[in-house]
Design a protein around this motif. Structure first.
Motif, PDB file in Angstrom:
ATOM      1  N   HIS A 560      40.628  31.574 102.036  1.00  0.00           N
ATOM      2  CA  HIS A 560      39.694  32.659 103.273  1.00  0.00           C
ATOM      3  C   HIS A 560      38.830  30.838 102.915  1.00  0.00           C
ATOM      4  O   HIS A 560      39.284  30.019 102.441  1.00  0.00           O
ATOM      5  N   LYS A 600      42.450  34.748 106.412  1.00  0.00           N
ATOM      6  CA  LYS A 600      41.139  35.374 106.743  1.00  0.00           C
ATOM      7  C   LYS A 600      39.797  35.246 107.176  1.00  0.00           C
ATOM      8  O   LYS A 600      39.050  35.930 107.597  1.00  0.00           O
ATOM      9  N   ASN A 604      35.346  37.636 104.833  1.00  0.00           N
ATOM     10  CA  ASN A 604      35.587  37.770 103.417  1.00  0.00           C
ATOM     11  C   ASN A 604      35.537  37.077 102.053  1.00  0.00           C
ATOM     12  O   ASN A 604      35.954  36.688 101.692  1.00  0.00           O
TER      13      ASN A 604
END
Length: 647
Positions: A560, A600, A604
């Motif tokens: 992330h 991602k 998130n």
């Protein structure tokens, strides 16, 4: 002029993919292939003036000027070549970055280093730059260890380099013999070895050394045994009958020779037994005890264009097998001109380690077979030019460096250096012990990182749990210990004194997997970076050991980013982070087939940052997470990670 002594180390990049040779380039190509770069550069530039410039001609013109250290012209032609976008390779960007740095265009140089790093991310030079993009300003701000001054012995219009003292005599290499043949590389006379005597503290009355060392071809740097009876020196390879001998490709290689002092003259010239005519061997240097010879070579098995090697010398003058000093010292670039002082510091020049210009002078020390991370001497020893052939004599607190500084290109001069402040080093006396039993841990891997998280030293503990590693004094370091079955341990220190004890207490690994869950501290990343930090490596080492123990599970790595930057860019960055994490685990011995990864982006986050985030909250968003995948049952078990803020 030192480039003549790097003939075999010339690196012609990308030429194999360009096939634009034709009748127009035939004359220029002939000069280029003969390493006659002055004439080659002129011929290629004439073609360009006539409108016959293409990618092939631009690159050859760039290479010829680069080898002549005409960096303004090299910059111009590399830019024209790259704009053509035909057969451009990573090394082209590296060469352009080097030329720009010499020309003082540091920001533009860094931009091209970034392009080089993108095209060759695994190249050690790219890794150096990516870890320390501010290296140039750091080196410019470095407190000098030496002052520097001109020497009267320089001839002015001809190259002089490789200053070396022995028994109150001064030896050096020079092209001042105008009666010799002119060398096509740079239109200067060939090189010979000269010697001068000390007259009231000044080197005077220089003349060619007596005997048979000097020939009608090039001689180069030298080293003399303690008893003054044996000289080791560099020369163009000479075959039987004292004739110039080329290799199978028609290139004249360099070779190491020795001479004996007989009735005041250097006679009985013999090639060293471990050398041959297919590769180059040059720049000899002796250890203080005379039992080890250091040299530079492009022999197979090295890491770059030229590497530094060592070879043992027994009491009868016989040589052992050459040994490469390893990738702590050697890079994909050129390492050459070694010299070892009385304290066994090894000085050498390199264009592969981060520097201020072309070749820079570095030093390293060896302890128990491990070399400390090379340290750049900084200014004024190093400049935007080529700085090389450094020699230092502790008893006098002075020495010499050779350089083409001051706007010179093909002319080198010798400069005297005088010590201003010591080159302090600290011997870390590291002990690894079991945290509970306090018993020593043998064969533990110990890594030392500097403040930029660059590895500067490594070694393995002996049966008593001890290892000694050399580092530069007064600097901060992170000392890490690793051993199968133990959690990695880390201690932050500031190196002080000649020696410093460091204890690493390693704790036995508790199983990471409990009820099919993994307990692991978060793996964080720096802003806009995807390389693995040293602190993250500790956690990944634990995970790797667990995966090797539980070989029935597979892992999904999900990375992330924080929410700064464009979403599309962040998606790509997260994918690179996930890939870096997987590559690290594979490097630790985990089967790649057991690992999957995905990015991602910013979709998130742990912290949504709607009202703004602190830097610590942004850091929490920049992470890799892990999921256990049980393929047969199709069950996914999420890893649990305890809350922990990165320091």
């Amino acid at each position: 002029m030192k480039n003549i002594l790097n003939i075999a180390f010339v690196f012609f990049i990308g030429l194999s993919v360009l096939t634009a040779q034709n009748k127009d380039t035939k004359k220029a190509d002939k000069h280029f292939d003969r390493l006659e770069f002055v004439d080659a550069a002129k011929q290629y530039e004439k073609l360009i003036e006539k409108g016959k410039g293409n990618a092939y001609v631009y690159q050859r013109a760039a290479e010829a000027n680069f080898n002549l250290f005409n960096m303004k012209e090299a910059e111009r032609f590399y830019k024209l070549f790259i704009r053509k976008n035909e057969g451009v390779e990573a090394e082209d960007y590296f060469r352009l970055a080097s030329a720009l740095k010499v020309n003082g265009k540091i920001d533009e140089s860094n931009e091209n280093m970034e392009e080089f790093a993108k095209m060759a991310p695994d190249d050690k030079r790219a890794k150096f730059f990516s870890k320390n993009p501010n290296y140039y300003s750091d080196l410019k701000d470095k407190e000098p260890n030496f002052s520097i001054s001109d020497m009267e012995i320089n001839s002015g219009d001809y190259s002089d380099f490789g200053g070396y003292e022995h028994n109150d005599m001064f030896y050096f290499v020079s092209a001042r013999n105008k009666s010799g043949k002119t060398y096509g590389w740079n239109d200067q006379p060939v090189l010979n070895i000269f010697v001068a005597e000390n007259v009231a503290g000044t080197w005077k009355n220089e003349d060619e050394i007596p005997g048979d060392v000097n020939s009608k071809f090039n001689e180069g740097t030298l080293a003399i045994s303690q008893d003054g009876q044996t000289m080791y020196f560099t020369r163009n390879n000479m075959g039987d009958g004292n004739k110039y001998e080329a290799d199978e490709e028609g290139i004249g290689r360099l070779r190491l020779y020795k001479a004996s002092l007989i009735n005041g003259r250097w006679k009985d010239i013999q090639p060293l037994s471990f050398t041959d005519s297919e590769y180059s061997y040059s720049h000899p240097a002796l250890s203080p005890d005379g039992k080890t010879l250091y040299f530079s070579s492009d022999m197979p098995g090295g890491f770059g264009n030229s590497d530094i090697y060592k070879v043992s010398i027994d009491d009868n003058g016989n040589f052992g097998e050459p040994e490469n000093l390893g990738d702590q010292v050697n890079t994909p670039g050129r390492e050459s001109f070694p010299f070892m002082d009385e304290d066994k510091r090894l000085f050498f020049s390199s264009d592969g380690h981060l520097g201020l210009g072309g070749l820079d002078v570095f030093y390293t020390s060896e302890s128990n077979g491990n070399y400390s991370y090379p340290t750049n001497l900084g200014g004024p020893v190093n400049t935007a030019g080529d700085d090389f052939a450094f020699a230092y004599y502790k008893g006098k607190e002075s020495g010499y460096v050779s350089s083409n500084r001051g706007g010179l290109s093909t002319v080198d001069n010798i400069f005297q250096v005088d010590l201003l402040q010591p080159l302090d080093e600290t011997l870390l006396m590291i002990t690894a012990v079991d945290a509970e039993t306090k018993k020593p841990i043998a064969n533990a891997q110990v890594l030392v990182y500097d403040a930029d998280e660059t590895e500067v030293a490594r070694g393995n503990t002996d049966e008593a749990g001890n290892v000694e590693l050399l580092v530069i004094s007064h600097e901060e370091y992170d000392v890490q210990g690793n051993k199968d079955g133990y959690e990695s341990a880390s201690v932050k220190i500031t190196a002080e004194g000649e020696s410093m004890p460091v204890e690493l207490q390693l704790e036995v690994i508790e199983p990471l997997i409990a009820e099919r869950k993994i307990v692991l501290d978060q793996v964080y990343f720096e802003f806009d970076k995807h390389d693995i930090k040293a602190s993250a490596a500790l956690e990944l080492d634990r995970l790797a050991e667990t995966l090797k123990e539980y070989d029935d599970i597979r892992i999904m790595v999900t990375s992330h980013t924080d929410r700064r930057g464009p979403a599309e860019y962040n998606q790509g960055l997260s994918e690179r982070r996930a890939k870096s994490t997987v590559e690290y685990l594979v490097a630790q011995g985990v089967d790649e087939s057991r690992l999957e990864y995905e990015g991602k982006g910013e979709t998130n986050p742990i912290n949504d940052c709607a009202g703004g985030c602190t830097e610590a909250e942004h850091r929490e968003n920049r992470r890799s997470e892990f999921t256990i995948i049980e393929e047969k049952e199709g069950v996914e078990t999420k890893i649990t990670t305890p809350e922990k803020e990165e320091e």
